[in-house]
Design an enzyme around this catalytic site. Structure first.
Site, PDB file in Angstrom:
ATOM      1  N   ASP A 103       0.805  -1.222  -0.041  1.00 30.34           N
ATOM      2  CA  ASP A 103      -0.091  -0.040   0.026  1.00 30.34           C
ATOM      3  C   ASP A 103       0.594   1.333   0.189  1.00 30.34           C
ATOM      4  OD1 ASP A 103       0.800  -0.634   2.730  1.00 30.34           O
ATOM      5  OD2 ASP A 103      -0.805   0.643   3.512  1.00 30.34           O
TER       6      ASP A 103
ATOM      7  N   GLU B 198       0.106  -1.112   5.418  1.00 30.11           N
ATOM      8  CA  GLU B 198       1.042  -0.715   6.637  1.00 30.11           C
ATOM      9  C   GLU B 198       1.040   0.744   6.796  1.00 30.11           C
ATOM     10  OE1 GLU B 198       5.070   0.513   8.094  1.00 30.11           O
ATOM     11  OE2 GLU B 198       4.033   1.388   6.250  1.00 30.11           O
TER      12      GLU B 198
END
Lengths: 367, 367
Positions: free
Chosen positions: A80, A137
């Site tokens: 991400d 994350e």
């Protein structure tokens, strides 16, 4: 490179690491929207590294060798990115790729994808390897893919040493500082602002504590000889009801980053001492620090083989998640950490190629 | 009273002032939604005081006698209320009416409606009278009905003396303090909260100024012998980007209430001196104070006829709008100002009846 258009490059088989990085940047993957990139990674692994055992947990993809080696290395990269900041479309300028996630951390994902292929092609890799491409994350810990896999399938992440491919530039970053967010509430009593003596201003109640926090000087703490420079910041303040009302509540959010010398409880006690005067203090979240673990044989070997400087990691990373499970871990990945999360995020060809070469050396793959 | 149900009471012709007040509370009129109450007032004036010249400007209704008297008295009451706070439905308990707007200021509107009838019935009123039922007092000045009428039809509000029927309890409140809202901006530079030395914390930049404001002691200023107790409050503070970012902006809103001794510019200069250290200061709004004007013959006569104590008005009211047009004005209306804008807003029978009687005496109406 600089004259070819990006669509042309992306259409070609991406054996070039910077082009591969660009192709990953071209697939948007803001946190909570990693599905398409996870599919893309899974497809590429199926096509080019089919011997690896693949498992998908949510939008986290884990690929593992099963060679029966004595030791296993876990390499992790998050899929991400933070939200775009006018930089959603990748742009190649000579040997520099600009775009969201180029440094944090699609350059690292490109290195992992290439390693997956080379490990399966290699005759004598020194270790078994686990490659984790994980979601969530950049946002609240509850969404973190490694957290989910550790909870549901810890066997998939078992290993003897881990490296997180967070951007670290041209050095290794050891351990990480812990991070602690506290919210302090200051209370007052509402009144009309023309008659403030009928109430009590909660913002004024906070002023002394704010002044104390602003004046506070943080330490630099040595751990394994590495200087962990701590920080303590008020990151939010909020108070006010209406422009003609004495406010009855003011809240501040404090973020403390603490060296691996301290536990979460110790760090919390230190901050609470500075917050004396608040009516109520609550913990928003707390993540322990990770020790540098440079005395561990695999960590020492990694540092020696790479021959790079070691610096302390100041931001929190998932190395702490491995460290808390007794798996020593360090950060090493392409890209400059200072451009992560900025509009001009970028990564250079040299950075991704040198990172790949370093891992190939450590893992005993063909140069 | 206490045994009859409210619907029964409201169905009866409301000659009782407290029941009339209840019937006005029963028509919701939160700011910007005064249409229904304005219609209701217009209808009642048409039915019971048809000799008055009526004009409607937006949701403001102006009713005037045209008797050719030498002097004209303007009486004003706002139609709007603040939002409900669990008190939207009026409730009569013995001689006390509870409910939104009962004190601020539907008790005053009931007095005005009764005065409208008695003035037209009276043979010898001492003055010409203008009754203003206006919208938009509780919100930003741009919505204020008196402001609009002064701009579009100032002739409708011309007069020699004005009384605003804001709740003042059992005394007259003279003049009003000015009010000034300033927004101060403190600037910093964003950085990751793990590396705050790369940036500058805007909240910390504000801390010293906040401390100075919190410590500041305001004066009590005598004007015409009345003690105007000033105030200076930070009513809002806001800062923060994300929990892991050193904030680059912090803003505070300061409200200063200043005695009629000072102009807006003087009050502003005083606050700006306390805001030294801010990167930028802007005026959100500024309303001048109104002098007590107790030396004016009509004001003096009003005070003498009523025989009540005179106190300084600390909150800003529309008396300042009249004062700035050389029309002396005071506040006098039923209800306790301390319950205005609270969940337990209420008004007593004695309060509305005594207020009506006081005006009737001053205007020379039959007792």
């Amino acid at each position: 490179m600089s004259t070819a258009s990006l669509p042309d490059l992306l259409a070609a088989p991406a054996d070039d690491l910077l082009v591969l990085t660009a192709s990953l940047v071209a697939v948007p993957s803001v946190s909570r929207q990693e599905g398409e990139l996870a599919d893309h990674v899974e497809r590429r692994l199926a096509e080019r590294a089919s011997q690896l055992a693949r498992t998908r947990v949510g939008n986290t993809v884990i690929a593992r060798t099963e060679l029966g080696r004595e030791r296993r290395i876990v390499l992790g990269g998050h899929l991400d990115t933070v939200p775009a900041n006018g930089n959603a479309v990748p742009r190649l300028e000579g040997d520099v790729l600009h775009g969201l996630g180029s440094a944090d951390m699609k350059g690292g994902l490109a290195v992992l994808l290439r390693l997956a292929e080379e490990i399966t092609a290699s005759e004598e890799p020194r270790f078994d390897c686990t490659l984790a491409f994980y979601e969530g994350e950049e946002i609240a810990d509850e969404f973190n893919g490694l957290r989910h896999v550790f909870a549901e399938r810890p066997d998939l992440l078992a290993g003897d040493f881990a490296v997180l491919l967070e951007p670290t530039g041209d050095h290794i970053e050891a351990g990480c500082q812990g991070t602690l967010h506290l919210r302090a509430h200051f209370e007052g009593e509402r009144a009309h602002s023309a008659r403030p003596w009928m109430g009590r201003n909660a913002i004024y109640a906070a002023a002394g504590v704010l002044e104390r926090l602003a004046a506070h000087e943080t330490d630099t703490v040595l751990v394994d000889g590495l200087p962990y420079r701590e920080s303590l910041q008020v990151v939010r303040i909020e108070g006010g009801v209406a422009n003609n009302v004495v406010p009855d509540e003011c809240t501040i959010v404090v973020n403390r980053r603490f060296a691996p010398k301290y536990s979460v409880d110790e760090a919390r006690a230190q901050v609470e001492k500075l917050l004396v005067g608040a009516d109520r203090v609550e913990v928003i979240n707390a993540s322990p620090a990770a020790p540098p673990n440079l005395g561990h044989p695999l960590a020492a070997e990694f540092v020696e083989v790479l021959g790079l400087d070691v610096e302390p990691k100041l931001g929190w990373t998932d190395v702490a998640r491995f460290a808390s499970r007794d798996i020593p871990a360090v950060n090493f990945g392409p890209g400059d950490p200072d451009v992560a999360h900025t509009a001009d995020e970028r990564v250079s060809r040299a950075s991704v190629e040198q990172c790949y070469a370093a891992f190939a050396r450590f893992l005993g793959l063909a140069a």
